[in-house]
Write an enzyme that holds these catalytic residues in place. Sequence first.
Site, PDB file in Angstrom:
ATOM      1  N   SER A 144      46.651  25.891  51.358  1.00 14.23           N
ATOM      2  CA  SER A 144      47.151  26.603  50.465  1.00 14.23           C
ATOM      3  C   SER A 144      47.848  27.883  51.253  1.00 14.23           C
ATOM      4  CB  SER A 144      46.107  27.219  49.222  1.00 14.23           C
ATOM      5  OG  SER A 144      46.896  28.328  48.876  1.00 14.23           O
ATOM      6  N   TYR A 157      38.073  31.446  47.945  1.00 14.05           N
ATOM      7  CA  TYR A 157      38.945  30.498  47.644  1.00 14.05           C
ATOM      8  C   TYR A 157      40.114  30.828  49.076  1.00 14.05           C
ATOM      9  CZ  TYR A 157      43.047  27.700  46.380  1.00 14.05           C
ATOM     10  OH  TYR A 157      43.987  26.822  46.144  1.00 14.05           O
TER      11      TYR A 157
HETATM   12  P1  NAP Z   1      43.870  20.090  39.588  1.00 15.05           P
HETATM   13  O1  NAP Z   1      44.877  19.655  38.683  1.00 15.05           O
HETATM   14  O2  NAP Z   1      42.903  20.975  38.910  1.00 15.05           O
HETATM   15  O3  NAP Z   1      43.250  19.071  40.728  1.00 15.05           O
HETATM   16  C1  NAP Z   1      42.344  19.176  40.998  1.00 15.05           C
HETATM   17  C2  NAP Z   1      41.599  17.703  41.259  1.00 15.05           C
HETATM   18  O4  NAP Z   1      40.512  17.655  42.074  1.00 15.05           O
HETATM   19  C3  NAP Z   1      41.392  16.853  40.154  1.00 15.05           C
HETATM   20  O5  NAP Z   1      41.829  15.577  40.243  1.00 15.05           O
HETATM   21  C4  NAP Z   1      39.978  17.035  40.033  1.00 15.05           C
HETATM   22  O6  NAP Z   1      39.513  15.837  39.367  1.00 15.05           O
HETATM   23  C5  NAP Z   1      39.408  17.144  41.546  1.00 15.05           C
HETATM   24  N1  NAP Z   1      38.037  17.420  41.531  1.00 15.05           N
HETATM   25  C6  NAP Z   1      37.905  18.673  41.134  1.00 15.05           C
HETATM   26  N2  NAP Z   1      36.648  19.089  41.287  1.00 15.05           N
HETATM   27  C7  NAP Z   1      36.120  17.675  42.088  1.00 15.05           C
HETATM   28  C8  NAP Z   1      34.628  17.134  42.333  1.00 15.05           C
HETATM   29  N3  NAP Z   1      33.844  18.180  42.352  1.00 15.05           N
HETATM   30  N4  NAP Z   1      34.730  15.978  43.010  1.00 15.05           N
HETATM   31  C9  NAP Z   1      35.932  15.259  42.953  1.00 15.05           C
HETATM   32  N5  NAP Z   1      37.065  15.628  42.558  1.00 15.05           N
HETATM   33  C10 NAP Z   1      37.146  16.910  42.111  1.00 15.05           C
HETATM   34  O7  NAP Z   1      44.701  21.197  40.732  1.00 15.05           O
HETATM   35  P2  NAP Z   1      45.746  21.003  41.882  1.00 15.05           P
HETATM   36  O8  NAP Z   1      46.700  21.926  41.817  1.00 15.05           O
HETATM   37  O9  NAP Z   1      46.451  19.454  41.716  1.00 15.05           O
HETATM   38  O10 NAP Z   1      45.091  20.970  43.175  1.00 15.05           O
HETATM   39  C11 NAP Z   1      45.020  20.041  44.155  1.00 15.05           C
HETATM   40  C12 NAP Z   1      44.786  20.820  45.390  1.00 15.05           C
HETATM   41  O11 NAP Z   1      45.842  21.796  45.539  1.00 15.05           O
HETATM   42  C13 NAP Z   1      43.584  21.644  45.862  1.00 15.05           C
HETATM   43  O12 NAP Z   1      42.958  21.513  46.769  1.00 15.05           O
HETATM   44  C14 NAP Z   1      44.022  23.184  45.463  1.00 15.05           C
HETATM   45  O13 NAP Z   1      43.387  24.048  46.038  1.00 15.05           O
HETATM   46  C15 NAP Z   1      45.444  23.078  45.998  1.00 15.05           C
HETATM   47  N6  NAP Z   1      46.500  24.005  45.601  1.00 15.05           N
HETATM   48  C16 NAP Z   1      46.679  24.078  44.321  1.00 15.05           C
HETATM   49  C17 NAP Z   1      47.729  25.268  44.093  1.00 15.05           C
HETATM   50  C18 NAP Z   1      48.145  25.309  42.768  1.00 15.05           C
HETATM   51  O14 NAP Z   1      48.943  26.253  42.531  1.00 15.05           O
HETATM   52  N7  NAP Z   1      48.013  24.369  41.767  1.00 15.05           N
HETATM   53  C19 NAP Z   1      48.124  26.000  45.354  1.00 15.05           C
HETATM   54  C20 NAP Z   1      47.743  25.823  46.496  1.00 15.05           C
HETATM   55  C21 NAP Z   1      46.925  24.866  46.735  1.00 15.05           C
HETATM   56  P3  NAP Z   1      38.170  15.482  38.526  1.00 15.05           P
HETATM   57  O15 NAP Z   1      38.090  16.939  37.565  1.00 15.05           O
HETATM   58  O16 NAP Z   1      38.380  14.133  37.875  1.00 15.05           O
HETATM   59  O17 NAP Z   1      37.004  15.590  39.438  1.00 15.05           O
END
Ligand code: NAP
Length: 268
Positions: A144, A157
Amino acid sequence: MTRSPQGTALITGASSGIGAHYAEQLAQRGYDLILVARDRQRLDALAQRLTDATRQSVQVLPADLADPAALAEVEVERTLREDASLTLLVNNAGMGTHTPLLQSDPAQMLRMIALNVTALTQLTYAAVPAFVARGRGAIINVSSIVSLAPELLNGVYGGSKAYVTAFTQSLQRELAGTGVRAQAVLPGATATDFWARGGLPLAHLDPEIVMSPADLVAAALADFEGEVAISIPSLHDLSRWETYEASRLAMADQLSSRQLAPRYHTAH
Ligand code: NAP
Protein backbone atom coordinates in the site's frame (compact mmCIF):
# COMPACT_ATOMS: atom_id res chain seq x y z
CA MET A 1 -1.91 -29.82 -13.56
CA THR A 2 -2.26 -26.87 -15.92
CA ARG A 3 -2.13 -27.01 -19.71
CA SER A 4 -1.59 -23.28 -19.90
CA PRO A 5 1.83 -22.07 -21.09
CA GLN A 6 1.55 -19.21 -18.58
CA GLY A 7 1.08 -21.72 -15.78
CA THR A 8 -1.13 -21.27 -12.74
CA ALA A 9 -1.50 -18.20 -10.53
CA LEU A 10 -2.56 -18.63 -6.90
CA ILE A 11 -4.29 -15.45 -5.73
CA THR A 12 -5.17 -14.79 -2.09
CA GLY A 13 -8.09 -12.53 -1.27
CA ALA A 14 -9.59 -13.31 -4.66
CA SER A 15 -13.24 -13.23 -3.57
CA SER A 16 -13.57 -9.45 -3.97
CA GLY A 17 -11.90 -6.16 -4.84
CA ILE A 18 -8.34 -6.04 -6.12
CA GLY A 19 -7.87 -9.83 -5.87
CA ALA A 20 -10.96 -10.53 -8.00
CA HIS A 21 -9.62 -8.14 -10.65
CA TYR A 22 -6.23 -9.90 -10.58
CA ALA A 23 -8.14 -13.14 -11.16
CA GLU A 24 -10.05 -11.73 -14.10
CA GLN A 25 -7.09 -10.02 -15.77
CA LEU A 26 -4.71 -12.96 -15.25
CA ALA A 27 -7.29 -15.38 -16.69
CA GLN A 28 -7.60 -13.06 -19.70
CA ARG A 29 -3.81 -13.30 -20.08
CA GLY A 30 -4.01 -17.10 -20.18
CA TYR A 31 -3.20 -18.09 -16.61
CA ASP A 32 -5.04 -20.93 -14.91
CA LEU A 33 -6.08 -19.91 -11.42
CA ILE A 34 -6.33 -21.08 -7.83
CA LEU A 35 -8.48 -18.64 -5.86
CA VAL A 36 -8.11 -18.36 -2.08
CA ALA A 37 -10.31 -16.48 0.44
CA ARG A 38 -12.82 -17.37 3.16
CA ASP A 39 -16.09 -16.85 1.26
CA ARG A 40 -16.59 -20.03 -0.75
CA GLN A 41 -19.80 -18.81 -2.42
CA ARG A 42 -18.15 -15.70 -3.85
CA LEU A 43 -15.12 -17.75 -4.93
CA ASP A 44 -17.34 -20.32 -6.65
CA ALA A 45 -19.35 -17.60 -8.45
CA LEU A 46 -16.17 -15.89 -9.69
CA ALA A 47 -14.62 -19.21 -10.74
CA GLN A 48 -17.71 -20.09 -12.76
CA ARG A 49 -17.83 -16.68 -14.43
CA LEU A 50 -14.12 -16.75 -15.34
CA THR A 51 -14.22 -20.33 -16.60
CA ASP A 52 -17.19 -19.48 -18.85
CA ALA A 53 -15.53 -16.29 -20.12
CA THR A 54 -11.95 -17.51 -20.65
CA ARG A 55 -12.02 -21.36 -20.69
CA GLN A 56 -9.07 -21.28 -18.24
CA SER A 57 -9.04 -23.80 -15.38
CA VAL A 58 -10.13 -22.04 -12.16
CA GLN A 59 -10.05 -23.87 -8.81
CA VAL A 60 -11.10 -22.51 -5.44
CA LEU A 61 -9.37 -23.13 -2.13
CA PRO A 62 -11.37 -21.60 0.75
CA ALA A 63 -9.11 -20.73 3.68
CA ASP A 64 -8.90 -18.37 6.63
CA LEU A 65 -5.35 -17.10 6.25
CA ALA A 66 -5.48 -15.20 9.54
CA ASP A 67 -5.45 -18.56 11.29
CA PRO A 68 -2.01 -19.97 10.44
CA ALA A 69 -2.75 -23.25 12.20
CA ALA A 70 -5.96 -23.88 10.27
CA LEU A 71 -6.00 -26.97 8.13
CA ALA A 72 -7.12 -24.87 5.18
CA GLU A 73 -3.94 -22.87 5.20
CA VAL A 74 -1.90 -26.03 5.38
CA GLU A 75 -3.71 -26.99 2.17
CA VAL A 76 -2.74 -23.65 0.58
CA GLU A 77 0.88 -24.12 1.64
CA ARG A 78 0.91 -27.70 0.36
CA THR A 79 -0.39 -26.52 -3.02
CA LEU A 80 2.33 -23.85 -3.19
CA ARG A 81 5.02 -26.40 -2.36
CA GLU A 82 3.82 -29.24 -4.56
CA ASP A 83 1.86 -27.96 -7.58
CA ALA A 84 4.55 -27.77 -10.25
CA SER A 85 2.26 -25.81 -12.56
CA LEU A 86 2.36 -22.75 -10.28
CA THR A 87 4.23 -19.81 -11.79
CA LEU A 88 2.75 -16.90 -9.84
CA LEU A 89 1.70 -16.19 -6.25
CA VAL A 90 -0.33 -13.02 -5.71
CA ASN A 91 -0.25 -12.24 -1.98
CA ASN A 92 -3.20 -9.89 -1.99
CA ALA A 93 -5.42 -10.83 0.99
CA GLY A 94 -5.32 -8.08 3.55
CA MET A 95 -7.37 -6.00 5.92
CA GLY A 96 -7.07 -2.45 7.20
CA THR A 97 -8.64 0.14 9.42
CA HIS A 98 -8.28 3.84 10.12
CA THR A 99 -8.80 3.74 13.89
CA PRO A 100 -6.07 5.40 16.00
CA LEU A 101 -4.22 3.29 18.59
CA LEU A 102 -6.34 4.44 21.53
CA GLN A 103 -9.58 3.46 19.79
CA SER A 104 -8.32 0.18 18.35
CA ASP A 105 -9.15 -3.32 19.52
CA PRO A 106 -5.76 -4.98 20.17
CA ALA A 107 -7.13 -8.41 19.18
CA GLN A 108 -8.18 -7.00 15.80
CA MET A 109 -4.71 -5.48 15.36
CA LEU A 110 -3.15 -8.90 15.96
CA ARG A 111 -5.52 -10.48 13.41
CA MET A 112 -4.40 -7.82 10.95
CA ILE A 113 -0.73 -8.70 11.53
CA ALA A 114 -1.59 -12.42 11.19
CA LEU A 115 -3.17 -11.80 7.77
CA ASN A 116 -1.12 -8.93 6.31
CA VAL A 117 2.28 -10.07 7.62
CA THR A 118 2.35 -13.64 8.94
CA ALA A 119 0.27 -15.32 6.23
CA LEU A 120 2.06 -13.41 3.45
CA THR A 121 5.41 -14.50 4.89
CA GLN A 122 4.29 -18.10 5.39
CA LEU A 123 2.98 -18.40 1.81
CA THR A 124 6.14 -16.82 0.42
CA TYR A 125 8.26 -19.36 2.30
CA ALA A 126 6.10 -22.12 0.83
CA ALA A 127 6.30 -20.87 -2.76
CA VAL A 128 9.79 -19.45 -3.26
CA PRO A 129 11.93 -22.59 -2.77
CA ALA A 130 9.77 -24.44 -5.32
CA PHE A 131 9.98 -21.53 -7.79
CA VAL A 132 13.76 -21.33 -7.36
CA ALA A 133 14.15 -25.08 -7.83
CA ARG A 134 12.27 -24.77 -11.15
CA GLY A 135 14.14 -21.57 -12.10
CA ARG A 136 10.80 -19.91 -12.86
CA GLY A 137 8.12 -18.07 -10.96
CA ALA A 138 7.09 -14.75 -9.51
CA ILE A 139 5.50 -13.23 -6.44
CA ILE A 140 3.34 -10.14 -6.45
CA ASN A 141 2.88 -8.71 -2.95
CA VAL A 142 0.05 -6.22 -2.62
CA SER A 143 1.34 -3.57 -0.22
CA SER A 144 0.00 0.00 0.00
CA ILE A 145 1.08 3.60 -0.36
CA VAL A 146 0.75 3.76 3.45
CA SER A 147 4.01 1.81 3.55
CA LEU A 148 5.51 5.17 2.49
CA ALA A 149 3.03 7.25 4.50
CA PRO A 150 2.32 5.41 7.78
CA GLU A 151 0.72 8.57 9.25
CA LEU A 152 -2.30 8.30 6.92
CA LEU A 153 -4.37 5.41 8.38
CA ASN A 154 -4.05 3.08 11.36
CA GLY A 155 -0.44 2.58 12.52
CA VAL A 156 -0.58 -1.21 12.65
CA TYR A 157 -1.95 -1.24 9.10
CA GLY A 158 0.79 1.16 7.94
CA GLY A 159 3.43 -0.88 9.76
CA SER A 160 2.15 -4.13 8.24
CA LYS A 161 2.40 -2.67 4.75
CA ALA A 162 5.87 -1.22 5.44
CA TYR A 163 6.82 -4.81 6.21
CA VAL A 164 5.38 -5.99 2.89
CA THR A 165 7.32 -3.41 0.88
CA ALA A 166 10.60 -3.97 2.79
CA PHE A 167 10.24 -7.77 2.63
CA THR A 168 9.65 -7.59 -1.12
CA GLN A 169 12.67 -5.34 -1.68
CA SER A 170 14.79 -7.81 0.25
CA LEU A 171 13.37 -10.69 -1.85
CA GLN A 172 14.21 -8.79 -5.03
CA ARG A 173 17.86 -8.66 -3.97
CA GLU A 174 17.98 -12.27 -2.75
CA LEU A 175 16.28 -13.70 -5.83
CA ALA A 176 18.44 -11.90 -8.40
CA GLY A 177 19.80 -14.42 -10.88
CA THR A 178 17.43 -17.24 -9.87
CA GLY A 179 14.82 -16.69 -12.58
CA VAL A 180 12.30 -15.78 -9.88
CA ARG A 181 10.95 -12.25 -9.48
CA ALA A 182 9.17 -10.33 -6.75
CA GLN A 183 7.08 -7.20 -7.25
CA ALA A 184 5.45 -4.97 -4.61
CA VAL A 185 2.31 -3.13 -5.64
CA LEU A 186 1.48 0.02 -3.68
CA PRO A 187 -2.16 0.98 -4.36
CA GLY A 188 -3.49 4.33 -3.23
CA ALA A 189 -7.15 4.50 -2.20
CA THR A 190 -9.02 2.00 -4.39
CA ALA A 191 -12.78 1.50 -4.70
CA THR A 192 -13.31 -1.84 -2.95
CA ASP A 193 -15.04 -3.28 0.14
CA PHE A 194 -11.79 -2.64 2.03
CA TRP A 195 -13.01 0.76 3.21
CA ALA A 196 -16.43 -0.31 4.48
CA ARG A 197 -14.90 -3.39 6.11
CA GLY A 198 -12.37 -1.15 7.89
CA GLY A 199 -15.07 1.17 9.19
CA LEU A 200 -14.67 4.12 6.79
CA PRO A 201 -17.20 3.93 3.91
CA LEU A 202 -15.86 4.99 0.51
CA ALA A 203 -18.42 7.81 0.37
CA HIS A 204 -16.32 9.62 3.00
CA LEU A 205 -13.32 9.85 0.64
CA ASP A 206 -12.71 12.53 -1.96
CA PRO A 207 -13.54 10.75 -5.26
CA GLU A 208 -10.50 12.45 -6.81
CA ILE A 209 -8.16 10.24 -4.76
CA VAL A 210 -9.97 6.94 -5.40
CA MET A 211 -8.93 4.65 -8.28
CA SER A 212 -11.00 1.82 -9.75
CA PRO A 213 -9.62 -1.65 -8.96
CA ALA A 214 -9.72 -2.52 -12.67
CA ASP A 215 -7.40 0.40 -13.51
CA LEU A 216 -5.15 -0.36 -10.53
CA VAL A 217 -4.67 -3.99 -11.51
CA ALA A 218 -4.22 -3.23 -15.23
CA ALA A 219 -1.44 -0.75 -14.41
CA ALA A 220 0.21 -3.03 -11.85
CA LEU A 221 0.20 -5.95 -14.33
CA ALA A 222 1.64 -3.72 -17.06
CA ASP A 223 4.41 -2.87 -14.58
CA PHE A 224 4.81 -6.56 -13.74
CA GLU A 225 5.25 -7.40 -17.42
CA GLY A 226 7.70 -4.49 -17.73
CA GLU A 227 9.65 -5.89 -14.73
CA VAL A 228 8.97 -2.79 -12.65
CA ALA A 229 9.87 -3.93 -9.12
CA ILE A 230 7.76 -1.41 -7.18
CA SER A 231 4.50 -0.44 -8.83
CA ILE A 232 2.73 2.74 -7.65
CA PRO A 233 -0.09 3.29 -10.18
CA SER A 234 -1.47 6.45 -8.55
CA LEU A 235 1.89 8.29 -8.45
CA HIS A 236 1.86 10.68 -11.41
CA ASP A 237 5.37 12.05 -10.90
CA LEU A 238 7.49 8.87 -10.81
CA SER A 239 10.66 10.94 -10.26
CA ARG A 240 9.49 11.48 -6.66
CA TRP A 241 9.74 7.74 -5.96
CA GLU A 242 13.08 7.55 -7.78
CA THR A 243 14.49 10.44 -5.72
CA TYR A 244 13.19 8.85 -2.50
CA GLU A 245 14.77 5.47 -3.32
CA ALA A 246 18.05 7.04 -4.43
CA SER A 247 18.20 9.00 -1.19
CA ARG A 248 17.42 5.90 0.90
CA LEU A 249 20.11 3.88 -0.86
CA ALA A 250 22.63 6.73 -0.56
CA MET A 251 22.42 6.49 3.26
CA ALA A 252 23.58 2.87 3.23
CA ASP A 253 27.32 3.44 3.64
CA GLN A 254 26.75 5.56 6.75
CA LEU A 255 24.15 3.50 8.58
CA SER A 256 26.67 1.51 10.66
CA SER A 257 29.81 2.90 12.25
CA ARG A 258 32.08 2.21 15.23
CA GLN A 259 32.29 5.97 15.71
CA LEU A 260 29.44 8.02 17.07
CA ALA A 261 28.23 10.62 14.63
CA PRO A 262 30.08 13.94 15.19
CA ARG A 263 26.92 15.61 16.51
CA TYR A 264 27.25 13.55 19.72
CA HIS A 265 30.86 14.58 20.42
CA THR A 266 30.02 17.66 22.51
CA ALA A 267 27.86 15.49 24.80
CA HIS A 268 30.92 13.38 25.83
P1 NAP B 1 -11.35 -6.27 -0.11
O1 NAP B 1 -12.32 -6.11 -1.22
O2 NAP B 1 -11.84 -6.17 1.31
O3 NAP B 1 -10.59 -7.65 -0.34
C1 NAP B 1 -9.89 -8.31 0.67
C2 NAP B 1 -9.79 -9.76 0.27
O4 NAP B 1 -9.05 -10.46 1.28
C3 NAP B 1 -11.13 -10.44 0.14
O5 NAP B 1 -11.13 -11.32 -0.95
C4 NAP B 1 -11.27 -11.21 1.44
O6 NAP B 1 -12.08 -12.36 1.19
C5 NAP B 1 -9.82 -11.59 1.69
N1 NAP B 1 -9.60 -11.86 3.09
C6 NAP B 1 -9.86 -11.05 4.14
N2 NAP B 1 -9.56 -11.66 5.29
C7 NAP B 1 -9.13 -12.92 4.95
C8 NAP B 1 -8.69 -14.04 5.68
N3 NAP B 1 -8.66 -14.04 7.03
N4 NAP B 1 -8.32 -15.16 5.01
C9 NAP B 1 -8.37 -15.20 3.66
N5 NAP B 1 -8.76 -14.16 2.91
C10 NAP B 1 -9.15 -13.04 3.55
O7 NAP B 1 -10.20 -5.18 -0.21
P2 NAP B 1 -9.12 -4.86 -1.36
O8 NAP B 1 -9.02 -3.40 -1.43
O9 NAP B 1 -9.38 -5.62 -2.59
O10 NAP B 1 -7.80 -5.39 -0.64
C11 NAP B 1 -6.83 -6.19 -1.28
C12 NAP B 1 -5.45 -5.76 -0.82
O11 NAP B 1 -5.21 -4.43 -1.26
C13 NAP B 1 -5.25 -5.75 0.70
O12 NAP B 1 -4.00 -6.32 1.01
C14 NAP B 1 -5.26 -4.28 1.05
O13 NAP B 1 -4.50 -3.99 2.21
C15 NAP B 1 -4.62 -3.70 -0.21
N6 NAP B 1 -4.88 -2.27 -0.44
C16 NAP B 1 -6.16 -1.81 -0.62
C17 NAP B 1 -6.36 -0.46 -0.82
C18 NAP B 1 -7.72 0.11 -1.03
O14 NAP B 1 -7.87 1.35 -0.96
N7 NAP B 1 -8.74 -0.68 -1.29
C19 NAP B 1 -5.26 0.42 -0.84
C20 NAP B 1 -3.99 -0.07 -0.65
C21 NAP B 1 -3.81 -1.43 -0.45
P3 NAP B 1 -12.99 -13.14 2.27
O15 NAP B 1 -13.73 -12.11 3.08
O16 NAP B 1 -13.85 -14.00 1.40
O17 NAP B 1 -12.03 -13.95 3.08
